[in-house]
Motif scaffolding. Structure first.
Motif, PDB file in Angstrom:
ATOM      1  N   UNK A   1     -58.410 125.279  47.117  1.00 59.05           N
ATOM      2  CA  UNK A   1     -59.901 125.500  47.085  1.00 59.05           C
ATOM      3  C   UNK A   1     -60.520 124.838  45.972  1.00 59.05           C
ATOM      4  N   UNK A   2     -60.306 123.767  45.879  1.00 62.48           N
ATOM      5  CA  UNK A   2     -61.024 122.847  44.801  1.00 62.48           C
ATOM      6  C   UNK A   2     -62.608 123.120  44.883  1.00 62.48           C
ATOM      7  N   UNK A   3     -63.208 123.001  43.901  1.00 59.81           N
ATOM      8  CA  UNK A   3     -64.997 123.442  43.951  1.00 59.81           C
ATOM      9  C   UNK A   3     -65.574 122.347  44.904  1.00 59.81           C
ATOM     10  N   UNK A   4     -66.641 122.840  45.120  1.00 56.60           N
ATOM     11  CA  UNK A   4     -67.292 121.825  46.339  1.00 56.60           C
ATOM     12  C   UNK A   4     -67.640 120.640  45.702  1.00 56.60           C
ATOM     13  N   UNK A   5     -68.128 120.570  44.393  1.00 55.19           N
ATOM     14  CA  UNK A   5     -68.684 119.473  43.775  1.00 55.19           C
ATOM     15  C   UNK A   5     -67.697 118.289  43.474  1.00 55.19           C
ATOM     16  N   UNK A   6     -66.511 118.985  43.062  1.00 54.84           N
ATOM     17  CA  UNK A   6     -65.047 118.094  42.582  1.00 54.84           C
ATOM     18  C   UNK A   6     -64.825 117.401  43.881  1.00 54.84           C
ATOM     19  N   UNK A   7     -64.646 118.289  45.077  1.00 57.36           N
ATOM     20  CA  UNK A   7     -64.247 117.693  46.208  1.00 57.36           C
ATOM     21  C   UNK A   7     -65.063 116.935  46.667  1.00 57.36           C
TER      22      UNK A   7
END
Ligand SMILES: Cc1cc2nc3c(=O)[nH]c(=O)nc-3n(C[C@H](O)[C@H](O)[C@H](O)COP(=O)(O)OP(=O)(O)OC[C@H]3O[C@@H](n4cnc5c(N)ncnc54)[C@H](O)[C@@H]3O)c2cc1C
Length: 457
Positions: free
Chosen positions: A137-143
């Protein structure tokens, strides 16, 4: 000043990576966004949180995950220390008190003078040596930046997992090999036919089976090419017959005709000992799958080594973007550990964290990086992440199918023991060659009697 190692994500892989790196002499900064920010599945402010079940699965060294835990213990794993200290009774499994487990992981981090902690969300790829361990569930920005760095084709957001069975438990009197319009009896697919009556019973059970409720962060927009079987079935009784259960071109050698419906099984591992049910991704509960899938006659008594599932899961297309030491090919100063790297499960995630922690330290010390022998459970996970033959790479739990076949012929019941004997002997020899000290001796393994007929090499 010596360079520091950044570990991003204080989950299972991140904590294990930070502690392994610190033990090998690196100065580590562990960055975790909790408790300032939480993913939709994390609730505890602590590091090392178990997001769902409290089980680390089988404790028996004759199972693949038990072997992995034994290998990790020999290599000094922090997770195994925490699990042993906080274990609760669970028969042949290793289950833990989740709160005390997280406390123990956090205490190990806090007691380590080489680790400092920062609470913040990371939105960019680091430019200095780092381990990315931000999980499924890596945060959206980093993903998003990771997606751009690896090309978005290589970053997946959903797991659509089809169930897997072992070949030797399929009832071959109800199954036959054959490719569509190919020679009956030959081909890559093992076909499991259903008569009209069998299909109708299967369909009724499928459309009434209990489904896993969607979590609020899981968007039920499925890709049209990857619909759960029960969603397809809900569109009409014949939909599956034009989809994953299409019988066209699959002559049954026993009748010389196409059956009413077919479930096709495809090789899941190199040796073809495990097969997946093609197109059978599903959100049915495990219990419902156990009832519904056994209505396929050839699978009535099959051993299911993995049930189907669909859930949000951010993971890399590891065979195409990672090197054999879990570094991004395009950014060799960045290691990827845990679920994000393409393994599945708590223990597997921590195991890859441990390897990345050791190798990141070796990289900073300008030492050769280590790859465990392929015959070990750790090596099997590395093999999976490097399996370039799979076009549609999916995360995997550890299993014996990821290891090379045994050289000796062994009675079926003793195969786990034989795998464990070979793996631990090879692990100990490898540690010695690499100058690494085992942190504890290998556990006792049941005796194996090899059958008289040796396998031909
Ligand atoms: C809902 C769900 C249930 C699961 N249930 C099980 C189960 O029962 N058994 C099992 O074996 N496996 C389960 N898994 C699979 C997997 O084993 C776990 O997700 C496991 O926790 C993965 O370990 P990890 O260290 O890779 O990631 P995590 O344990 O998720 O750790 C990642 C950490 O990174 C942090 N983070 C994320 N983004 C950022 C950022 N941008 N900056 C800073 N920090 C960040 C998060 O807060 C988190 O603490 C489940 C997965 C999910 C999604």
């Amino acid at each position: 000043m010596a360079q520091e190692l950044l570990v991003i994500g204080g989950g299972l892989a991140g904590c294990e990576a930070a502690l392994a790196a610190a033990r090998f002499g690196a100065k580590v900064t562990l960055v975790e966004m909790k408790p300032a920010e939480f993913t939709p599945a994390h609730h505890s402010p602590r590091l090392g949180e178990l997001v769902c079940s409290n089980s680390l699965r089988s404790a028996q060294v004759t199972s693949a995950v038990g072997l992995l835990k034994a290998e990790m213990a020999i290599m000094g794993s922090a997770m195994i220390k925490a699990a042993r200290a906080t274990a609760v009774g669970a028969g042949k499994a290793l289950a833990v008190d989740r709160e005390r487990f997280a406390q123990h992981m956090e205490a190990q981090i806090e007691a380590e003078p080489n680790i400092s902690r920062e609470t913040r969300r990371v939105d960019q790829l680091p430019t200095t040596p780092a381990i990315l361990a931000t999980g499924p569930l890596t945060t959206e920005g980093l993903a998003e930046v990771l997606g751009k760095a690896t090309s978005s084709d290589h970053l997946h957001f959903y797991d659509a997992i089809a169930p897997i069975v072992t070949l030797d438990t399929v009832d071959m009197s109800s199954a036959y090999w054959g490719d569509r319009y190919g020679e009956p009896g030959e081909g890559d697919y093992l076909n499991c036919p259903l008569s009209k009556g069998e299909y109708e019973r299967f369909y009724a059970a499928l459309t009434s089976g209990a489904q896993v409720p969607l979590k609020d962060f899981e968007n039920p927009r499925f890709f049209e090419g990857c619909l759960p079987i029960e969603v397809m079935a809900a569109r009409g009784e014949k939909t599956l017959l034009f989809g994953p259960m299409k019988p066209v071109g699959l002559d049954d050698p026993r009748t010389g005709r196409w059956p009413h419906a077919v479930v096709q099984l495809r090789k899941e591992n190199r040796d073809g000992t495990m097969l997946n049910l093609v197109g059978f991704q599903t959100k049915l509960t495990y219990e419902a799958q156990n009832q519904v899938l056994r209505l396929i006659p050839a699978l009535a008594s099959a051993e299911f080594v993995r049930w189907g599932s669909i859930h949000r899961n951010t993971f890399l297309d590891a065979p195409r973007v990672l090197d054999p030491n879990q570094r991004l090919l395009a950014y060799p100063h960045l290691f990827v550990a845990g679920q994000l790297s393409g393994v599945e499960g708590y223990v597997e995630s921590a195991a890859m964290g441990m390897l990345c922690g050791i190798n990141a330290t070796r990289l900073m010390h300008k030492e050769a990086l280590l790859t465990p022998p392929p015959t070990t459970a750790l090596g099997g996970l590395v093999t999976h992440l490097q399996n370039k033959a799979t076009k549609d790479f999916q995360p995997s739990n550890v299993n014996f199918g990821l290891l090379p076949p045994l050289e000796e012929k062994v009675y079926k019941k003793q195969r786990g023991a034989a795998q464990a004997r070979r793996a631990l002997a090879d692990l100990m020899a490898w540690l010695k060659t690499e100058g690494l000290s085992p942190q504890e001796p290998p556990p006792p393994i049941p005796e194996v009697s090899y059958s008289k007929n040796k396998k031909k090499s």
